[in-house]
Scaffold this active site. Sequence first.
Site, PDB file in Angstrom:
ATOM      1  N   TYR A  72       0.838  -1.217   0.000  1.00 48.55           N
ATOM      2  CA  TYR A  72       0.000   0.000   0.000  1.00 48.55           C
ATOM      3  C   TYR A  72       0.872   1.267   0.000  1.00 48.55           C
ATOM      4  CZ  TYR A  72      -3.681   3.212   1.643  1.00 48.55           C
ATOM      5  OH  TYR A  72      -4.579   4.256   1.771  1.00 48.55           O
ATOM      6  N   VAL A  73       1.919   1.261   0.837  1.00 48.91           N
ATOM      7  CA  VAL A  73       2.791   2.437   0.925  1.00 48.91           C
ATOM      8  C   VAL A  73       3.518   2.660  -0.402  1.00 48.91           C
ATOM      9  CG1 VAL A  73       4.824   3.389   2.073  1.00 48.91           C
ATOM     10  CG2 VAL A  73       3.029   2.311   3.438  1.00 48.91           C
TER      11      VAL A  73
END
Length: 247
Positions: free
Chosen positions: A155-156
């Site tokens: 996600y990051v």
Amino acid sequence: MYDFSDQVALVTGASRGIGRKVSEQLAAAGARVVLVSRSQVAVEEAAEEIRQAGGDAKAVQMDVGQLDQVRQVLSSDPEFFKNIDILVNNAGITRDGLLVRMKTEDWRQVLTTNLDGMFYITREIITGMIRRRYGRVVNITSVVGQMGNPGQVNYVASKAGVIGFTKALAREVASRKITVNAIAPGFTKTDMTVQLASAVRDQLKSSVPLKRLGTVEDVAHGVLFIASREAGYITGHVLNINGGMYM
Ligand code: NAP
């Protein structure tokens, strides 16, 4: 507050959470809004609620991470989709886990939705904006794309990618009077964060200088500002809406 009359906006991930509130507020300010999500029923319900409130809304079922679906939808009515003034790339998912245990499928799914989806749609929609010499592209990133977060490498990475994409595209299309900006929410109360244990939620709140989680209204206000005609001298910017969690 802002006047979006005669403007057409497309919001991805609009069936709930941040995207739904952004769609509601754009419609309330006069925009014709196209709401996109994978669930036909949920997105139609969100559009119907806007219409019931007197707004102009159209629901589109599409998975933004599937190029064939994006192409099929946009080619079904090219004249209409050439005239999008505001594109809000908001659709996003999480599949959390520590790197050592992360399944390749979880990595791919998150990157496909959060990053490939933004690329596929923007590449199609920007052409009309270039031709008309006007446009606002608003990409939803996240505070964790700036600070990092354990358990979220997929996600990051996708959200840091959104910031890079935003800055590069902002430079590409600035001469055509199109602005491209990112909004970086902190932890915001939606379905995405509802599963957090209350102890985690309390800990998060205490780490936020403003001592609360964000609301979808907090984020929508920022989106409307950056999408407005009045924000025409702001491009390549990342607007933090995080209660001071990251400065
Ligand atoms: P949410 O409540 O889970 O809503 C996500 C929306 O995206 C839904 O409408 C979902 O509808 C849609 N969606 C998911 N995958 C899709 C796909 N492949 N194609 C089309 N639509 C898709 O999430 P949210 O909290 O509002 O988050 C919205 C954005 O803000 C995301 O990009 C997220 O990363 C970002 N953000 C959220 C927070 C937070 O704390 N909530 C913080 C920072 C950033 P369907 O399931 O029907 O497709």
